[in-house]
Design an enzyme around this catalytic site. Structure first.
Site, PDB file in Angstrom:
ATOM      1  N   ASP A  66       0.780  -1.242  -0.028  1.00  0.00           N
ATOM      2  CA  ASP A  66       0.069   0.150   0.052  1.00  0.00           C
ATOM      3  C   ASP A  66       0.732   1.164  -0.055  1.00  0.00           C
ATOM      4  O   ASP A  66       1.921   1.370   0.404  1.00  0.00           O
ATOM      5  CB  ASP A  66      -0.880  -0.021   1.223  1.00  0.00           C
ATOM      6  CG  ASP A  66      -1.994  -1.003   1.227  1.00  0.00           C
ATOM      7  OD1 ASP A  66      -2.107  -1.731   0.277  1.00  0.00           O
ATOM      8  OD2 ASP A  66      -2.858  -0.636   2.090  1.00  0.00           O
ATOM      9  N   HIS A  70       4.069  -1.813   3.370  1.00  0.00           N
ATOM     10  CA  HIS A  70       4.084  -0.369   2.739  1.00  0.00           C
ATOM     11  C   HIS A  70       5.488  -0.394   2.128  1.00  0.00           C
ATOM     12  O   HIS A  70       6.225  -0.342   2.980  1.00  0.00           O
ATOM     13  CB  HIS A  70       3.692   0.681   3.712  1.00  0.00           C
ATOM     14  CG  HIS A  70       2.303   0.324   4.289  1.00  0.00           C
ATOM     15  ND1 HIS A  70       2.089  -0.495   5.483  1.00  0.00           N
ATOM     16  CD2 HIS A  70       1.084   1.034   4.276  1.00  0.00           C
ATOM     17  CE1 HIS A  70       0.632  -0.333   5.771  1.00  0.00           C
ATOM     18  NE2 HIS A  70       0.315   0.631   5.020  1.00  0.00           N
TER      19      HIS A  70
END
Length: 259
Positions: A70, A215
């Protein structure tokens, strides 16, 4: 004050308190009903689908886990792409608009060119359940258009920031042709730069048909990826994209997929 009056007052207060509790309970039930949404697991989706799987991996037979990232693209993404290319693996990237797609379109193009799956992670990363429907739609639409402009294709997957969704968000996603993807594994890599800890957290939580959330923009994450991949493969996992995990089912717009 007469004794009867003193007795009556507590009874009245108890009755009022009971009425308040019941009102709150009813309101909570109504709220929960309003915010429910259609959801399923990757395994359940596969079980209801028929047909063959297009591609080298059939997660009905293989022990699969989806790897997702993400918040990119960012300056650390090329290093991650190099690792995935070296390992002959593909992941799903839920990309963000402002400061990411807008700033690094060439990295987004590389993600697409190297065969990775791209999903929508909104333009400014708001909690979609806390903004009105028009603003939520704009967040997703703006990102859809930006991704299409760079890659030539609009995503069919999205990930709501913080995993927060509702019937309102599901309806918007259905209108935009987007399925929602949650996760079962999080390293909370936004809290630490400790690569060993990130690896440990992923391995502790991973099970078959899981979805790993990382991430790529955080300092400790990309260095952890080679160790995570090796450990997962040593344990018999096949690393796939979200769509591969669902196949032969196809992502259904508005549906929430959570392991």
């Amino acid at each position: 004050m007469p004794l009867r009056a003193r007795i009556r007052r507590p009874r009245t207060l108890i009755a009022l308190a009971t009425a308040v509790v019941l009102t709150v309970a009813v309101a909570l039930i109504v709220a929960l009903t309003v915010t429910t949404y259609d959801h399923t697991s990757p395994r359940a989706a596969r079980g209801k689908a028929s047909g063959s799987v297009a591609g080298p991996v059939d997660c009905r037979k293989a022990k699969c886990v989806a790897l997702t990232f993400d918040g990119g693209p960012s300056l650390t993404t090329p290093e991650l792409l190099g690792i995935l290319k070296q390992q002959h693996l593909h992941a799903t990237f839920f990309v963000q608009g402002r400061g990411h797609i807008a700033k690094y379109p060439e990295i987004l193009r590389r993600i697409a060119d190297e065969g990775h799956e791209i999903g929508n992670h909104t333009w400014t990363h708001p909690v979609l359940t806390q903004i009105d429907a028009d603003d939520a739609r704009a967040e997703l639409t703006h990102t859809q258009d930006a991704i299409e402009k760079v890659t030539g294709t609009k995503p069919v997957l999205m990930r709501p920031p913080q995993g927060r969704t509702s019937r309102k968000v599901a309806k918007i996603c259905k209108d935009l042709g987007l399925a929602q993807v949650l996760w079962s594994v999080t390293a909370k890599d936004y809290e630490t730069t400790d690569t060993a800890l990130i690896t440990e957290r992923v391995l502790e939580q991973t099970h078959r048909d899981g979805i790993i959330l990382l991430h790529d923009l955080h300092k400790g994450t990309v260095p952890a990826v080679p160790g995570i991949i090796k450990a997962l493969e040593d344990r018999g996992y096949t690393i796939v994209t979200v769509s591969q995990l669902l196949a032969p089912a196809r992502p259904e717009p508005g549906m929430v997929y959570r392991p």
